[in-house]
Design a protein around this motif. Structure first.
Motif, PDB file in Angstrom:
ATOM      1  N   UNK A 269       0.824  -1.211   0.000  1.00 38.37           N
ATOM      2  CA  UNK A 269       0.000   0.000   0.000  1.00 38.37           C
ATOM      3  C   UNK A 269       0.856   1.258   0.000  1.00 38.37           C
ATOM      4  N   UNK A 270       0.404   2.276  -0.730  1.00 38.58           N
ATOM      5  CA  UNK A 270       1.120   3.546  -0.824  1.00 38.58           C
ATOM      6  C   UNK A 270       0.294   4.616  -0.124  1.00 38.58           C
ATOM      7  N   UNK A 271       0.783   5.118   0.991  1.00 35.87           N
ATOM      8  CA  UNK A 271       0.122   6.205   1.701  1.00 35.87           C
ATOM      9  C   UNK A 271       0.548   7.543   1.112  1.00 35.87           C
ATOM     10  N   UNK A 272      -0.326   8.545   1.226  1.00 36.76           N
ATOM     11  CA  UNK A 272       0.022   9.886   0.784  1.00 36.76           C
ATOM     12  C   UNK A 272      -0.132  10.124  -0.696  1.00 36.76           C
ATOM     13  N   UNK A 273      -0.752   9.171  -1.411  1.00 33.77           N
ATOM     14  CA  UNK A 273      -0.988   9.380  -2.837  1.00 33.77           C
ATOM     15  C   UNK A 273      -2.243  10.229  -3.038  1.00 33.77           C
ATOM     16  N   UNK A 274      -2.197  11.154  -3.957  1.00 33.03           N
ATOM     17  CA  UNK A 274      -3.358  11.992  -4.286  1.00 33.03           C
ATOM     18  C   UNK A 274      -4.151  11.310  -5.393  1.00 33.03           C
ATOM     19  N   UNK A 275      -5.419  11.052  -5.134  1.00 31.24           N
ATOM     20  CA  UNK A 275      -6.289  10.368  -6.086  1.00 31.24           C
ATOM     21  C   UNK A 275      -7.356  11.339  -6.571  1.00 31.24           C
ATOM     22  N   UNK A 276      -7.502  11.451  -7.871  1.00 33.19           N
ATOM     23  CA  UNK A 276      -8.537  12.312  -8.444  1.00 33.19           C
ATOM     24  C   UNK A 276      -9.530  11.470  -9.232  1.00 33.19           C
ATOM     25  N   UNK A 277     -10.819  11.842  -9.109  1.00 34.46           N
ATOM     26  CA  UNK A 277     -11.893  11.114  -9.780  1.00 34.46           C
ATOM     27  C   UNK A 277     -13.046  12.080 -10.028  1.00 34.46           C
ATOM     28  N   UNK A 278     -13.266  12.423 -11.280  1.00 30.30           N
ATOM     29  CA  UNK A 278     -14.381  13.284 -11.687  1.00 30.30           C
ATOM     30  C   UNK A 278     -14.441  14.568 -10.853  1.00 30.30           C
TER      31      UNK A 278
END
Length: 483
Positions: A430-439
């Motif tokens: 698992x990668x913590x601190x990743x920015x995820x964008x969705x719509x």
């Protein structure tokens, strides 16, 4: 195995090479830049070190007019060449495998040399900041064969610099802890064997120093040939032979003057090497494996390197520690057509995606022996020796590991409200601190590598792209579908 000076590189050629019009001064991700003077002779194994600012220091030996000088290049985190400075005055002889280490009081550059007051010993020069104020070269060891050694390396462990090399003749390993005092000798298990490519690593869990080396007989194979590893400091431990490094009456020389040996932050010392494979015409690299030095077997095969589909596919190999216990492996594939790199997971039980590194357009396709990497921040800096025009240089480029994105559920009906969980991983971790964008929405992953998004009933149907990004990674993507 130790190589000699490159034939046919003359002083006029070096002068002409300085006038090449297309030498890049700034590299970065996917781009190559030249980070050295014209070398003039094989840069068997340049030293590399990352400083606290993230700059990469590259130590190499430049020969011109029958003299040898120690140079240091500094490359920024963005891949720009910041400086290329001579550290020592021209010397009559110098080993081609310098090393740069950080000590408790600053930086130490080590090389076998006849320079300053050195008369063939391991010669050191010191600097408080690693950039300026380098001291006059002074001998650190007693034995005077280091300038012509078959593999030399240095590390810092338990408050002391530790040096090791195969001397002349290369039938044993000379090692030394501290500056001054007496040398020690690690005897070979076979008096008739030759030793080369001596390489050191410090186990991050214990602080102990391990040595690895290549052992061989000229002309004919011997059962004791192969790759070896052994703890040498602060005490001498048991000697271990890399499993199946001698098979079918021979070993496979990887053309790596400094062996692919590395110590991850989680402990242990690892060696990458070729297991032999017997084909109709020759004995070649059967598969390229990763082995934790010790009594156990090699447990992990580097992807895409198993014979018979790709015999002798592995050549000029590097191994570099990555963040959180991961390891980067890099190599020349096949025989000079491109470089490849791949990174393990934290447990070192599997590899991620394979990266193919296209060669610089201005390189002529002729390769030297040097290939090394530094991967501690996550990004891998690759340093390789290649020809441009009539001279050889060290080149640098950068590689990022990629993020994997899983969307669950991957599809949902807008007849009801939807909750979607996006999981971001690096080879399963698992990668913590990743920015995820969705719509148009954004969230940051937590310790489990997940980010959660909520959508109302009646949300518009269609396919929606999901993108995850984090420093020191290339972005990952996925898709959410609404029906």
């Amino acid at each position: 195995m130790r190589r000699g000076l490159r034939v046919g590189v003359t002083t006029p050629a070096l002068v002409a090479a300085l006038l090449l019009p297309s030498i890049a001064l700034a590299g970065g991700l996917g781009a190559w830049s030249i980070v050295s003077k014209p070398l003039g002779s094989n840069s068997d194994a340049p030293g590399t070190l990352r400083d606290s600012k993230g700059d990469l220091h590259v130590l190499d030996v430049v020969s011109s007019g029958g003299k040898f000088s120690l140079y240091q290049s500094i490359v920024s985190p963005a891949g720009a060449l910041l400086s290329d400075t001579r550290l020592t005055a021209p010397a009559t002889s110098m080993s081609l495998d310098p090393q740069l280490i950080r000590t408790s009081s600053g930086y130490l550059a080590a090389v076998g040399a006849n320079a300053g007051s050195c008369t063939g010993q391991v010669c050191v020069t010191l600097s408080a900041n690693g950039v300026t104020g380098w001291s006059a070269p002074e001998p650190a060891t007693t034995d005077a064969t280091a300038a012509n050694s078959s593999g030399l390396d240095a590390v810092f462990a338990k408050g002391k610099p530790v040096f090791a090399y195969a001397g002349v003749p290369p039938t044993s390993i000379t090692y030394h802890a501290g500056l001054g005092g007496s040398d020690k000798v690690l005897a070979s298990n076979d008096p008739g064997a030759l030793i080369s490519d001596v390489t050191l690593a410090v186990d991050k869990a214990s602080g102990d120093v391990w040595a690895a080396w290549y052992q061989y007989h000229h002309g004919t194979g011997h059962a004791k040939d192969g790759y070896y590893a052994q703890q040498i400091y602060p005490s001498v431990g048991a000697q271990y032979k890399a499993p199946k490094s001698y098979e079918y009456g021979t070993t496979v020389d990887m053309n790596s003057p400094r062996l692919p040996l590395a110590a991850p932050s989680t402990g242990g010392v690892y060696l990458a090497y070729c297991e032999a494979y017997s084909s109709v015409s020759a004995t070649t690299c059967g598969k390229f494996v990763l082995w934790r030095a010790g009594p156990g077997p090699a447990t992990l095969t580097v992807p895409g390197t198993a014979a018979p589909n790709t015999p002798y596919a592995v050549d000029r190999v590097g191994l570099a520690a990555g963040p959180a216990g991961r390891l980067w492996v890099l190599w020349n594939w096949p025989n000079g057509s491109q470089y490849r790199a791949v990174r393990t997971n934290i447990a070192k039980t599997k590899f991620g995606a394979l990266h193919s590194l296209a060669l610089p357009k201005s390189a002529s396709g002729s390769f030297g022996y040097a290939l090394t990497g530094e991967g501690s921040p996550g990004r891998l800096d690759v340093v390789a020796e290649m020809q441009a025009g009539s001279a050889y240089y060290l080149w640098e480029t950068q590689v990022l590991a990629g993020l994997s994105v899983t969307v669950a559920p991957g599809s949902w009906s807008n007849a009801h409200a939807g909750t979607v969980t996006v999981r971001v991983t690096d080879v399963g971790d698992p990668v913590a601190g990743a920015r995820v964008t969705l719509h148009g929405k954004a969230a940051v992953t937590g310790s489990r590598g997940t980010a959660v998004f909520h959508f109302p009933k009646g949300f518009k149907t269609g396919a929606y792209g999901v993108v995850a990004s984090r420093a020191q990674y290339s972005p990952g993507a996925g898709t959410m579908r609404v029906t």
